[in-house]
Design an enzyme around this catalytic site. Structure first.
Site, PDB file in Angstrom:
ATOM      1  N   ARG A  50      11.121  -5.648  31.319  1.00  0.00           N
ATOM      2  CA  ARG A  50      10.226  -5.643  30.550  1.00  0.00           C
ATOM      3  C   ARG A  50       9.391  -4.330  30.533  1.00  0.00           C
ATOM      4  O   ARG A  50       8.545  -4.028  31.194  1.00  0.00           O
ATOM      5  CB  ARG A  50       9.101  -6.869  30.647  1.00  0.00           C
ATOM      6  CG  ARG A  50       9.710  -8.383  30.708  1.00  0.00           C
ATOM      7  CD  ARG A  50       8.797  -9.148  31.023  1.00  0.00           C
ATOM      8  NE  ARG A  50       9.396 -10.505  30.847  1.00  0.00           N
ATOM      9  CZ  ARG A  50       8.938 -11.534  31.397  1.00  0.00           C
ATOM     10  NH1 ARG A  50       7.587 -11.550  31.943  1.00  0.00           N
ATOM     11  NH2 ARG A  50       9.508 -12.929  31.229  1.00  0.00           N
ATOM     12  N   ASP A  52       6.769  -1.278  29.386  1.00  0.00           N
ATOM     13  CA  ASP A  52       5.636  -0.820  29.001  1.00  0.00           C
ATOM     14  C   ASP A  52       5.400  -0.499  27.633  1.00  0.00           C
ATOM     15  O   ASP A  52       6.400   0.203  27.066  1.00  0.00           O
ATOM     16  CB  ASP A  52       4.781  -0.230  29.884  1.00  0.00           C
ATOM     17  CG  ASP A  52       4.394  -1.099  31.127  1.00  0.00           C
ATOM     18  OD1 ASP A  52       4.506  -2.248  31.166  1.00  0.00           O
ATOM     19  OD2 ASP A  52       4.238  -0.552  32.114  1.00  0.00           O
ATOM     20  N   TYR A 111      16.461   4.874  35.509  1.00  0.00           N
ATOM     21  CA  TYR A 111      15.650   5.240  34.434  1.00  0.00           C
ATOM     22  C   TYR A 111      15.704   6.862  34.643  1.00  0.00           C
ATOM     23  O   TYR A 111      15.868   7.560  35.518  1.00  0.00           O
ATOM     24  CB  TYR A 111      14.020   5.032  35.044  1.00  0.00           C
ATOM     25  CG  TYR A 111      13.503   3.408  34.692  1.00  0.00           C
ATOM     26  CD1 TYR A 111      12.921   3.340  33.533  1.00  0.00           C
ATOM     27  CD2 TYR A 111      14.037   2.327  35.663  1.00  0.00           C
ATOM     28  CE1 TYR A 111      12.649   1.756  33.296  1.00  0.00           C
ATOM     29  CE2 TYR A 111      13.484   1.462  35.365  1.00  0.00           C
ATOM     30  CZ  TYR A 111      12.847   1.019  34.297  1.00  0.00           C
ATOM     31  OH  TYR A 111      12.482  -0.483  33.841  1.00  0.00           O
ATOM     32  N   ARG A 198       6.519   5.840  36.807  1.00  0.00           N
ATOM     33  CA  ARG A 198       5.422   6.780  36.198  1.00  0.00           C
ATOM     34  C   ARG A 198       4.512   7.262  37.425  1.00  0.00           C
ATOM     35  O   ARG A 198       4.050   8.319  37.270  1.00  0.00           O
ATOM     36  CB  ARG A 198       4.674   5.694  35.246  1.00  0.00           C
ATOM     37  CG  ARG A 198       5.501   5.736  33.844  1.00  0.00           C
ATOM     38  CD  ARG A 198       4.784   4.857  32.795  1.00  0.00           C
ATOM     39  NE  ARG A 198       3.533   5.369  32.587  1.00  0.00           N
ATOM     40  CZ  ARG A 198       2.563   4.446  32.023  1.00  0.00           C
ATOM     41  NH1 ARG A 198       3.002   3.380  31.496  1.00  0.00           N
ATOM     42  NH2 ARG A 198       1.457   5.002  31.548  1.00  0.00           N
TER      43      ARG A 198
END
Length: 246
Positions: A50, A52, A111, A198
């Protein structure tokens, strides 16, 4: 009821995250609306991750059940037709076993974080990269990233609202490379904590700018303290690029 698996690409800047929310545009909402428009069924899709608000995907994976058996290509084409105005597209679709699940069957996620590293701001890639003006020392960032690989308590890089049962994760890949005017940060693990990528990226940029040393990042990791984390990178440059299954 046949179960379908689909790979999804989306521009996260158009959505308030992946997960469906009332009165907010989301990726899940866009796909579920397209399914209803296609076959009249109200279904809840499952996703490998999920993402952001503002986070993009080139390899998100979803699964969902339909009451009627349709050819997978028909499902893909129909959903894309009903999402023609959306910043979301179905890249492929297949019928899978009933016990297959986009999230719970996943054994790895990848990622990419893109940093535009030049004085001039982005125009074409606005909202799709993090613009860092100061020159980044990619070699130093790589040395720092090596400290993150392996099994660690990642409390320092865990968002305060993270709901994971444990801060201990195993990071398989943490690598930085220069690609033209960009710095690309690659991360791979079975699963990640909320905003872990992040958070790690923001701290690695501190190293790249010369504000931290690689040992400073190691010390931050070992502190197991959120206060030791550097500034969290914005969502703009983050992409879910792939999900691995057995």
């Amino acid at each position: 009821m046949p179960r379908y698996r689909a790979t999804v690409e989306y521009d996260g800047s158009a959505y308030n995250g992946f997960q469906a929310q009332a009165d907010q545009p989301t990726v899940q909402g866009a796909i579920e609306t397209a399914i209803a428009a296609f076959c009249g069924e109200s279904v809840r899709i499952a996703a490998a991750g999920r993402t952001d608000t503002g986070v993009h995907a080139t390899g998100q994976v979803i699964s969902f059940d339909l009451e009627k058996a349709w050819p997978a290509r028909t499902v893909m084409n129909a959903l894309n037709a009903h999402m023609i105005q959306e910043a979301t597209a179905i890249l492929d679709c297949a019928v899978v076993d009933d016990d297959w699940h986009a999230r719970f069957s996943a054994v790895g996620r990848r990622y990419l974080y893109r940093i535009l590293n030049r004085p001039g701001r982005p125009a074409l890639d606005r909202g799709r990269v993090w613009h860092v003006k100061g020159e980044l020392d990619v070699a130093a960032m790589n040395a720092a990233a090596a400290h993150l690989v392996g099994q660690h308590d990642f409390t320092t890089f865990r968002d305060a609202g993270c709901q994971s049962a444990s801060p201990v994760k195993t990071l398989d890949v943490a690598r930085v490379e220069r690609v033209g005017e960009e710095a690309h940060l690659h991360f791979a693990a079975r699963s990640f904590l909320h905003r872990q990528v992040r958070s790690m990226t923001g701290s690695l940029v501190q190293v790249g700018l010369g504000r931290w040393t690689p040992d400073d990042l190691k010390a931050a990791l070992e502190a197991r303290d959120r206060a030791a984390c550097g500034p969290v990178a914005p969502s703009d440059g983050l992409y879910l690029t792939g999900v691995q299954y057995d």
